[in-house]
Motif scaffolding. Structure first.
Motif, mmCIF file in Angstrom:
data_model
loop_
_atom_site.group_PDB
_atom_site.id
_atom_site.type_symbol
_atom_site.label_atom_id
_atom_site.label_comp_id
_atom_site.label_asym_id
_atom_site.label_seq_id
_atom_site.Cartn_x
_atom_site.Cartn_y
_atom_site.Cartn_z
ATOM 1 N N SER A 62 5.621 0.932 -55.153
ATOM 2 C CA SER A 62 4.858 0.747 -53.921
ATOM 3 C C SER A 62 3.412 0.411 -54.269
ATOM 4 O O SER A 62 2.944 0.658 -55.371
ATOM 5 N N VAL A 63 2.730 -0.153 -53.273
ATOM 6 C CA VAL A 63 1.325 -0.529 -53.429
ATOM 7 C C VAL A 63 0.590 -0.102 -52.165
ATOM 8 O O VAL A 63 1.004 -0.430 -51.054
ATOM 9 N N ARG A 64 -0.506 0.636 -52.359
ATOM 10 C CA ARG A 64 -1.365 1.045 -51.234
ATOM 11 C C ARG A 64 -2.710 0.352 -51.424
ATOM 12 O O ARG A 64 -3.311 0.424 -52.491
ATOM 13 N N VAL A 65 -3.188 -0.319 -50.371
ATOM 14 C CA VAL A 65 -4.380 -1.166 -50.473
ATOM 15 C C VAL A 65 -5.480 -0.670 -49.549
ATOM 16 O O VAL A 65 -5.227 -0.292 -48.406
ATOM 17 N N GLY A 66 -6.714 -0.696 -50.061
ATOM 18 C CA GLY A 66 -7.896 -0.409 -49.261
ATOM 19 C C GLY A 66 -8.942 -1.468 -49.552
ATOM 20 O O GLY A 66 -8.987 -2.026 -50.646
ATOM 21 N N THR A 67 -9.751 -1.778 -48.579
ATOM 22 C CA THR A 67 -10.775 -2.803 -48.760
ATOM 23 C C THR A 67 -12.058 -2.376 -48.065
ATOM 24 O O THR A 67 -12.023 -1.631 -47.089
#
Length: 85
Positions: A62-67
Motif C-alpha cells: 500500500s501507499v499513503r500520500v500526503g502533500t
C-alpha cells in the motif's frame, strides 16, 4: 527546490510505502519517499512506483500520500494591531 517549479504547481509530496519483504512475505516493511510532485495526478510518484514494481523484489502492499504547498499566501496585519511606544 526552485520557485519556478512551485509556481508550476509542484508541491512537496511524501509517500509512506508499505511492501512485503522478499524473504518473509508475511512481514511488511515501511519506506518513506519524498519529492516534488503535482497533486492529484502524482506523475513523479507513479514513475517511482513503476520503477519499484519492475526493479525491486519487495511486492508493494500500500501507499499513503500526503502533500503540502511550500508557497502559501502571506499574512497581512493591520497597522492598528501594533502599539508603538
Amino acid at each position: 527546490m526552485t520557485l519556478s517549479r512551485q509556481l508550476e504547481g509542484y508541491r512537496l509530496t511524501t509517500a509512506e510505502i508499505l511492501y512485503h519483504l522478499p524473504d518473509h512475505p508475511g512481514v511488511l516493511q515501511s519506506f518513506v519517499w519524498q519529492d516534488l510532485d503535482i497533486a492529484p495526478r502524482y506523475p513523479v510518484l507513479y514513475r517511482f512506483l513503476d520503477f519499484w514494481s519492475r526493479q525491486i523484489e519487495g511486492k508493494l502492499h500500500s501507499v499513503r500520500v500526503g502533500t503540502a504547498a511550500l508557497i502559501t499566501p502571506g499574512e497581512m496585519r493591520s497597522p492598528h494591531m501594533f502599539q508603538l511606544h
